[in-house]
Design a protein around this motif. Structure first.
Motif, PDB file in Angstrom:
ATOM      1  N   LEU A 152      28.253  45.150  38.066  1.00  0.00           N
ATOM      2  CA  LEU A 152      28.156  46.207  37.062  1.00  0.00           C
ATOM      3  C   LEU A 152      29.500  46.459  36.393  1.00  0.00           C
ATOM      4  N   GLY A 153      29.441  46.984  35.188  1.00  0.00           N
ATOM      5  CA  GLY A 153      30.637  47.290  34.426  1.00  0.00           C
ATOM      6  C   GLY A 153      30.350  47.218  32.943  1.00  0.00           C
ATOM      7  N   ASP A 154      31.398  47.095  32.121  1.00  0.00           N
ATOM      8  CA  ASP A 154      31.174  47.003  30.681  1.00  0.00           C
ATOM      9  C   ASP A 154      30.427  45.727  30.318  1.00  0.00           C
ATOM     10  N   THR A 155      30.573  44.687  31.165  1.00  0.00           N
ATOM     11  CA  THR A 155      29.804  43.445  31.001  1.00  0.00           C
ATOM     12  C   THR A 155      28.979  43.227  32.258  1.00  0.00           C
ATOM     13  N   LYS A 156      27.668  43.206  32.119  1.00  0.00           N
ATOM     14  CA  LYS A 156      26.776  43.019  33.274  1.00  0.00           C
ATOM     15  C   LYS A 156      26.718  41.538  33.637  1.00  0.00           C
ATOM     16  N   LEU A 157      26.752  41.253  34.942  1.00  0.00           N
ATOM     17  CA  LEU A 157      26.668  39.882  35.436  1.00  0.00           C
ATOM     18  C   LEU A 157      25.451  39.738  36.350  1.00  0.00           C
ATOM     19  N   LEU A 158      25.071  38.495  36.603  1.00  0.00           N
ATOM     20  CA  LEU A 158      24.017  38.159  37.546  1.00  0.00           C
ATOM     21  C   LEU A 158      24.627  37.464  38.756  1.00  0.00           C
ATOM     22  N   MET A 159      23.890  37.448  39.856  1.00  0.00           N
ATOM     23  CA  MET A 159      24.401  36.778  41.049  1.00  0.00           C
ATOM     24  C   MET A 159      24.685  35.314  40.777  1.00  0.00           C
ATOM     25  N   GLY A 160      23.880  34.691  39.916  1.00  0.00           N
ATOM     26  CA  GLY A 160      24.147  33.298  39.563  1.00  0.00           C
ATOM     27  C   GLY A 160      25.493  33.119  38.885  1.00  0.00           C
ATOM     28  N   ASP A 161      25.875  34.089  38.042  1.00  0.00           N
ATOM     29  CA  ASP A 161      27.194  34.029  37.411  1.00  0.00           C
ATOM     30  C   ASP A 161      28.303  34.081  38.452  1.00  0.00           C
ATOM     31  N   VAL A 162      28.117  34.942  39.443  1.00  0.00           N
ATOM     32  CA  VAL A 162      29.135  35.059  40.488  1.00  0.00           C
ATOM     33  C   VAL A 162      29.222  33.776  41.302  1.00  0.00           C
ATOM     34  N   LEU A 163      28.075  33.186  41.646  1.00  0.00           N
ATOM     35  CA  LEU A 163      28.080  31.932  42.408  1.00  0.00           C
ATOM     36  C   LEU A 163      28.736  30.812  41.606  1.00  0.00           C
ATOM     37  N   ASN A 164      28.467  30.770  40.315  1.00  0.00           N
ATOM     38  CA  ASN A 164      29.115  29.763  39.472  1.00  0.00           C
ATOM     39  C   ASN A 164      30.625  29.960  39.440  1.00  0.00           C
ATOM     40  N   TRP A 165      31.053  31.220  39.417  1.00  0.00           N
ATOM     41  CA  TRP A 165      32.505  31.479  39.411  1.00  0.00           C
ATOM     42  C   TRP A 165      33.138  31.058  40.735  1.00  0.00           C
ATOM     43  N   VAL A 166      32.447  31.338  41.823  1.00  0.00           N
ATOM     44  CA  VAL A 166      32.985  30.959  43.143  1.00  0.00           C
ATOM     45  C   VAL A 166      33.110  29.446  43.262  1.00  0.00           C
ATOM     46  N   GLY A 174      33.515  27.406  40.767  1.00  0.00           N
ATOM     47  CA  GLY A 174      34.308  26.868  39.663  1.00  0.00           C
ATOM     48  C   GLY A 174      33.497  26.316  38.517  1.00  0.00           C
ATOM     49  N   GLN A 175      32.234  26.706  38.372  1.00  0.00           N
ATOM     50  CA  GLN A 175      31.379  26.179  37.316  1.00  0.00           C
ATOM     51  C   GLN A 175      31.060  27.205  36.234  1.00  0.00           C
ATOM     52  N   ALA A 176      31.700  28.397  36.273  1.00  0.00           N
ATOM     53  CA  ALA A 176      31.392  29.446  35.303  1.00  0.00           C
ATOM     54  C   ALA A 176      32.059  29.163  33.966  1.00  0.00           C
ATOM     55  N   GLY A 177      31.468  29.730  32.918  1.00  0.00           N
ATOM     56  CA  GLY A 177      32.031  29.607  31.582  1.00  0.00           C
ATOM     57  C   GLY A 177      33.221  30.529  31.403  1.00  0.00           C
ATOM     58  N   PRO A 178      33.883  30.469  30.245  1.00  0.00           N
ATOM     59  CA  PRO A 178      35.097  31.260  30.036  1.00  0.00           C
ATOM     60  C   PRO A 178      34.850  32.769  30.058  1.00  0.00           C
ATOM     61  N   ILE A 179      33.690  33.209  29.553  1.00  0.00           N
ATOM     62  CA  ILE A 179      33.434  34.659  29.532  1.00  0.00           C
ATOM     63  C   ILE A 179      33.291  35.186  30.950  1.00  0.00           C
ATOM     64  N   VAL A 180      32.450  34.532  31.747  1.00  0.00           N
ATOM     65  CA  VAL A 180      32.254  34.971  33.136  1.00  0.00           C
ATOM     66  C   VAL A 180      33.551  34.857  33.923  1.00  0.00           C
ATOM     67  N   THR A 181      34.295  33.780  33.703  1.00  0.00           N
ATOM     68  CA  THR A 181      35.567  33.595  34.408  1.00  0.00           C
ATOM     69  C   THR A 181      36.536  34.723  34.096  1.00  0.00           C
ATOM     70  N   ASN A 182      36.635  35.084  32.835  1.00  0.00           N
ATOM     71  CA  ASN A 182      37.547  36.165  32.438  1.00  0.00           C
ATOM     72  C   ASN A 182      37.134  37.492  33.055  1.00  0.00           C
ATOM     73  N   VAL A 183      35.810  37.775  33.049  1.00  0.00           N
ATOM     74  CA  VAL A 183      35.327  39.026  33.627  1.00  0.00           C
ATOM     75  C   VAL A 183      35.597  39.067  35.122  1.00  0.00           C
ATOM     76  N   MET A 184      35.310  37.977  35.825  1.00  0.00           N
ATOM     77  CA  MET A 184      35.482  37.964  37.275  1.00  0.00           C
ATOM     78  C   MET A 184      36.949  38.007  37.683  1.00  0.00           C
ATOM     79  N   GLU A 185      37.810  37.357  36.925  1.00  0.00           N
ATOM     80  CA  GLU A 185      39.234  37.379  37.260  1.00  0.00           C
ATOM     81  C   GLU A 185      39.821  38.776  37.119  1.00  0.00           C
ATOM     82  N   ASN A 186      39.209  39.589  36.261  1.00  0.00           N
ATOM     83  CA  ASN A 186      39.664  40.969  36.118  1.00  0.00           C
ATOM     84  C   ASN A 186      38.936  41.916  37.081  1.00  0.00           C
TER      85      ASN A 186
END
Length: 696
Positions: A393-407, A409-421
């Motif tokens: 949750l936050g200003d940009t909503k994510l899904l569990m799949g987005d988080v798994l992709n980030w973990v 290393g397969q996430a796109g730039p938007i998800v990566t930027n959100v998760m890194e912050n």
């Protein structure tokens, strides 16, 4: 009897002695005020000296001189007179009603309630005339005072409960005020600086409007002075003489709150004058016969309030210059001086020798091993859920799949930027909550006070002052220097509080009072530093003082991780000593525990945890109070079980508060500390109410 409450009236003495000493005291105070007023009129940015002012008084002087004195300096002087009278009398009456020398517009949250009411009206775009604003402030202050007095009682024995109730209510109201200032920054522009208390006036209109209100309230209170004497002597005694105690007490509270609200409307919240002025007068009652009677006590407190406030304003301008005084509020100076006065007063009062209520009071005796494991497992699941929700949750909503992709290393730039912050912020909230909860549990055990916590006894304030000092004085300072300064500030605050409280047997009452003074003083110093370094950046001040995870990176997590890794094994080893120390001093000594060494080690652990948490995300309130108390209520008194449960509850609370703050007004954000104060204050109020009911 607890002599922290107001001393009983001395027996009457010869009228000549009474009148002579009282007259001498009043004459001396009036002479001091006259001297201060004369100096005050010569202070300012315009180049006017005493001779210019004298020529104006005797009908000479230029038009420019008249304009400067009449439009700028005279309104400020008259504001000091009106506000000083209002606060001095309000404090004297509230102390008598509560039968408690610590009662004042500050400790009864009258100032905080009045400030919140005025900011709330401004936030919603309602424009009121000055008397209308005073009415709004009166309603807010009255509501706060009645709530605090309901929780603390008026019997004269609830000194600690009054301070804790007033502090909790004030913290919650200040948090709500800061939320409104952040959400409605345009509508409330300038109210943050005004909230520190300033005597600056635009002409004489404010004094002309509110001066008569203060005068009428003062006359009415003097008319009630005889009945207040009887009410103070005791309810039964007053009733036997035909006094309706409830009506007199209610009328006195109404008039005292009206005075305080008028002062807040005219000059903003001016800290501690309403406490120090009447308290100083009461301390003179043994030396000045007749001063204990309200017919003398009320007007002398008014004169003392003027002397203190005017003296603080003159001292401020003399030390930092007239130009610098434009940026520093008089209320900051009075708060610092008042905090020092409170610490000296608390250090020298005698308190009851009764053992303090242990921090496990009211908690269940314990739960079985199987049930404890079940509770711990449920809390772990809840914590995992809170972390997952905070990540998604936050200003940009994510899904569990987005988080798994980030973990992976397969996430796109938007998800990566959100998760890194977002990921460092979530971990920071979890660690800070756990650290503050553990620190609170340790402090409550060592102090044997179920309502103590790092914020209320000044440790968080000291850490915040250390960090802000480093940021302010050293340009481009790195995070590690900031974290070190926060740790040093927390350690110094803890040393000051516990050193002063150690006199006379380390009484719980003295600890709370001194801690309250240190917390108020450090907050005033933080405001002073921010005002002098960056007076127009209110968001910076509010964000830091409110505690925020904004902009956290994994580097900021290292101090909290190190503190937890170092302290947790020590607490595991000392869990039995914590159980013993929370009972009394004699039991651990009999069982071979070195009490001074254990206390020092455990307090050092609390300082490390608090300093690391404040350096990581700023000042967070109520977590160190709510989490340990809730843990004891769930699993019992044993620290082997209460500590891990408290850590989980603290982490969950801050994590949830941070998520709410990032979500409810996205893309804007509210600091996590403000949310924890708003969430934690109702629970704290309930604890105080239950404590009073149990005592009754």
């Amino acid at each position: 009897m607890d002599t922290a409450t107001i001393a009983r009236p001395a027996p009457p003495e010869l009228p000549v002695r009474r009148g002579g000493r009282l007259t001498l005291l009043v004459t001396g105070l009036l002479a001091l005020i006259a001297f201060g007023a004369a100096v005050h009129l010569t202070q300012g940015t315009a180049n006017l000296d005493a001779m210019d002012v004298l020529r104006l008084v005797f009908g000479g002087g230029s038009d420019d001189t008249a304009a400067v004195v009449i439009e700028s300096r005279l309104p400020r002087l008259l504001a000091a007179l009106v506000v000083g009278v209002a606060l001095g009398v309000a404090g004297a009456v509230l102390q008598s009603v509560a039968r408690n020398i610590i009662a004042s517009p500050d400790t009864l949250a009258v100032d905080a309630g009045a400030h919140l009411a005025i900011v709330a009206v401004a936030a919603f775009g309602i424009s009121l005339p000055l008397l209308g604003a005073a009415g709004v402030a009166f309603v807010g202050g009255l509501g706060a005072a009645m709530l605090v007095l309901t929780l603390s009682g008026t019997g004269g024995t609830g000194i600690v409960r009054l301070v804790l109730a007033g502090t909790a209510i004030a913290l919650a109201m200040i948090a709500m005020t800061h939320v409104l200032l952040l959400l409605f920054s345009e509508e409330t522009r300038g109210l943050f600086a005004w909230g520190a208390g300033s005597l600056g006036q635009n002409g004489l209109s404010g004094v002309r409007t509110l001066g008569p209100v203060v005068a009428v309230a003062l006359v009415l209170l003097i008319a009630l002075s005889r009945r207040l004497d009887l009410v103070y002597l005791g309810d039964d005694h007053a009733r036997s003489l035909g006094v309706h105690v409830g009506r007199i007490r209610f009328a006195a509270i109404i008039l005292a709150v009206l005075l305080a609200a008028s002062a807040v409307t005219l000059a903003g919240p001016i800290g501690f004058v309403g406490l120090a002025a009447p308290a100083l007068v009461r301390l003179l009652t043994n030396a000045v016969p007749g001063l204990h009677r309200h017919a003398a006590l009320i007007p002398v407190s008014a004169v003392m309030g003027v002397a203190l406030l005017l003296g603080a304003d003159v001292l401020l301008r003399a030390v930092i210059g007239s130009q610098g005084a434009l940026e520093v509020s008089t209320g900051v100076v009075t708060t610092i001086l008042g905090a020092i006065f409170l610490m000296v007063l608390a250090r020298n009062i005698r308190v009851t020798g009764a053992t303090s209520e242990p921090p496990a009071a009211g908690a269940r005796g314990g739960v079985g091993t199987g049930r404890f494991r079940l509770i711990l497992g449920v809390l772990v699941v809840v914590a995992v859920g809170a972390v997952a929700g905070s990540v998604l949750l936050g200003d940009t909503k994510l899904l569990m799949g987005d988080v798994l992709n980030w973990v992976t290393g397969q996430a796109g730039p938007i998800v990566t930027n959100v998760m890194e912050n977002r990921a460092p912020r979530v971990v920071a909230a979890l660690l800070a909550g756990a650290s503050l909860a553990l620190a609170g549990a340790v402090i409550q055990a060592v102090a044997r006070n179920p309502l103590a916590e790092p914020g209320i006894i000044g440790v968080s304030g000291g850490a915040g002052l250390g960090a802000v000092t480093m940021i302010t004085l050293v340009s481009g300072v790195g995070f590690w220097a900031q974290a070190g300064a926060a740790g040093i500030g927390a350690a110094l605050a803890m040393m000051l509080v516990f050193t002063l409280a150690a006199r006379g047997g380390f009484a719980s009452e003295r600890l709370v009072l001194i801690g309250f003074g240190v917390q108020a003083g450090t907050q005033a110093l933080v405001t002073l530093l921010i005002t002098l370094s960056d007076p127009w950046n209110e968001t910076k001040a509010l964000t830091w003082l409110g505690g925020s995870t904004y902009g956290r990176s994994f580097e900021h997590l290292v101090p909290m991780m190190l503190a937890v890794l170092v302290v947790v094994p020590l607490l595991i080893r000392a869990r039995g000593e914590l159980d013993l120390l929370s009972v009394d001093n004699e039991t651990p000594r009999v069982l071979g525990v070195n009490v001074p060494r254990s206390r020092l080690l455990l307090l050092t652990c609390a300082v490390l945890l608090t300093g690391a948490a404040v350096a990581g995300i700023g000042v967070i309130s109520f977590v160190g109070l709510v989490a340990p108390h809730a843990a004891r209520a769930i699993v019992g008194r044993r620290h082997a079980r209460a500590l891990p449960v408290a850590a989980l509850l603290g982490g969950i609370l801050v994590c949830v508060a941070d998520t709410i703050g990032r979500t409810v007004i996205a893309p804007s954000q509210l600091p996590a500390g403000l949310m924890t104060a708003i969430i934690g204050a109702p629970y704290f109020v309930w604890l105080l109410y239950r404590s009073r009911v149990r005592s009754a």
